[in-house]
Design a protein around this motif. Structure first.
Motif, mmCIF file in Angstrom:
data_model
loop_
_atom_site.group_PDB
_atom_site.id
_atom_site.type_symbol
_atom_site.label_atom_id
_atom_site.label_comp_id
_atom_site.label_asym_id
_atom_site.label_seq_id
_atom_site.Cartn_x
_atom_site.Cartn_y
_atom_site.Cartn_z
ATOM 1 N N GLY A 100 -3.005 40.447 -28.621
ATOM 2 C CA GLY A 100 -2.627 39.141 -27.934
ATOM 3 C C GLY A 100 -3.616 38.133 -27.751
ATOM 4 O O GLY A 100 -4.819 38.538 -28.406
ATOM 5 N N VAL A 101 -3.502 37.261 -26.875
ATOM 6 C CA VAL A 101 -4.454 36.113 -26.550
ATOM 7 C C VAL A 101 -5.362 36.557 -25.504
ATOM 8 O O VAL A 101 -6.238 35.974 -25.136
ATOM 9 N N LEU A 102 -5.152 37.498 -24.601
ATOM 10 C CA LEU A 102 -5.792 37.658 -23.310
ATOM 11 C C LEU A 102 -6.898 38.725 -23.784
ATOM 12 O O LEU A 102 -6.615 39.608 -24.227
ATOM 13 N N GLY A 113 -11.117 33.626 -14.623
ATOM 14 C CA GLY A 113 -10.760 33.039 -15.748
ATOM 15 C C GLY A 113 -9.432 32.595 -15.842
ATOM 16 O O GLY A 113 -8.539 33.124 -15.058
ATOM 17 N N GLY A 114 -9.063 31.524 -16.719
ATOM 18 C CA GLY A 114 -7.751 31.114 -17.051
ATOM 19 C C GLY A 114 -7.023 30.711 -15.907
ATOM 20 O O GLY A 114 -7.640 30.017 -14.778
ATOM 21 N N LYS A 115 -5.760 30.052 -16.007
ATOM 22 C CA LYS A 115 -5.381 29.320 -14.917
ATOM 23 C C LYS A 115 -4.822 30.062 -13.709
ATOM 24 O O LYS A 115 -4.516 29.516 -12.590
ATOM 25 N N SER A 121 -2.603 41.164 -8.606
ATOM 26 C CA SER A 121 -1.248 41.740 -8.380
ATOM 27 C C SER A 121 -0.269 40.514 -8.765
ATOM 28 O O SER A 121 0.741 40.603 -9.148
ATOM 29 N N LEU A 122 -0.706 39.169 -8.430
ATOM 30 C CA LEU A 122 -0.073 37.897 -8.774
ATOM 31 C C LEU A 122 -0.057 37.510 -10.148
ATOM 32 O O LEU A 122 0.863 36.792 -10.759
ATOM 33 N N ASN A 128 -0.395 41.589 -19.660
ATOM 34 C CA ASN A 128 -0.627 42.926 -19.672
ATOM 35 C C ASN A 128 -2.265 43.093 -19.565
ATOM 36 O O ASN A 128 -2.625 44.242 -19.665
ATOM 37 N N LYS A 129 -3.091 42.279 -19.439
ATOM 38 C CA LYS A 129 -4.582 42.281 -19.773
ATOM 39 C C LYS A 129 -5.082 41.154 -18.566
ATOM 40 O O LYS A 129 -4.672 40.182 -18.483
ATOM 41 N N SER A 130 -6.350 41.491 -17.965
ATOM 42 C CA SER A 130 -6.994 40.415 -17.356
ATOM 43 C C SER A 130 -8.450 41.010 -17.038
ATOM 44 O O SER A 130 -8.791 42.247 -17.134
ATOM 45 N N PHE A 131 -9.400 40.146 -17.040
ATOM 46 C CA PHE A 131 -10.618 40.131 -16.208
ATOM 47 C C PHE A 131 -10.456 39.901 -14.875
ATOM 48 O O PHE A 131 -9.933 39.136 -14.310
#
Length: 190
Positions: free
Chosen positions: A47-49, A134-136, A143-144, A151-154
């Motif tokens: 993916g991209v994230l 990061g990101g929008k 949780s939001l 499915n992924k995040s910093f």
């Protein structure tokens, strides 16, 4: 003080679950076997994230602000994924120079992998204790952000004065934590 109860300041969180006709418990067993062989285990993803370059940058940032690499948090998802891509045999820590794994790894259908060790189960993990980095959705509660197909995040822990006890805990599902280790994230090739 019991350090096992301290929440990590910075995390990379990823949903994990059944994959390539293996249950999550079977995958966890293969990761434990990988760590015995390699000293680390690899959590594949696509993916991209959280692509490796961004993940490596986030890890360096975390080391600079907290003197610790972020923890990898793996949250069970019930959705399954069937891979039609063969086994992965090669990796790169810079996206250019690939080398063969020194022993067997369980990575199928992935473009990238997090490099981690010391996998353990976590109790009462609360998504709302963390803010997206990061990101929008930067600065929003995790949780939001971690919904639907995301499915992924910093993420980083909320400042103490914003903490509350109404966090969105996930006690009914498996939540795992592992130490991310250098090079933190890698590129994969079959």
């Amino acid at each position: 003080m019991d350090n096992s109860k301290i929440k990590p300041e910075n995390i990379i969180v990823m949903k994990v679950g059944p994959h390539s006709n293996m249950s999550l418990s079977e995958i966890i067993k293969t990761k434990q076997e990988e760590e015995t062989i390699h000293g680390v285990h690899y959590w594949g993803y696509s993916g991209v994230l959280c692509q490796p370059k961004k993940a490596q940058e986030f890890c360096r940032w975390s080391l600079s602000v907290s003197n610790q690499a972020p923890r990898l948090i793996l949250i069970e998802t019930q959705s399954s994924y069937i891979s039609n891509i063969g086994a992965i045999n090669y990796f790169s820590s810079n996206g250019n120079d690939f080398e063969a794994f020194s022993g067997p790894v369980q990575l199928q259908g992935a473009q990238f992998a997090f490099v981690s060790r010391k996998l353990k189960k976590v109790e009462n993990f609360a998504l709302d204790d963390y803010l997206v980095v990061g990101g929008k959705n930067d600065g929003k509660p995790l949780s939001l952000h971690l919904r639907y197909r995301v499915n992924k995040s910093f993420a980083r822990i909320k400042p103490c004065n914003f903490m509350d006890n109404k966090g969105d805990t996930v006690p009914q599902i498996t939540v795992l934590e592992a130490e991310l280790v250098y090079p933190y994230a890698i590129w994969l090739e079959s």
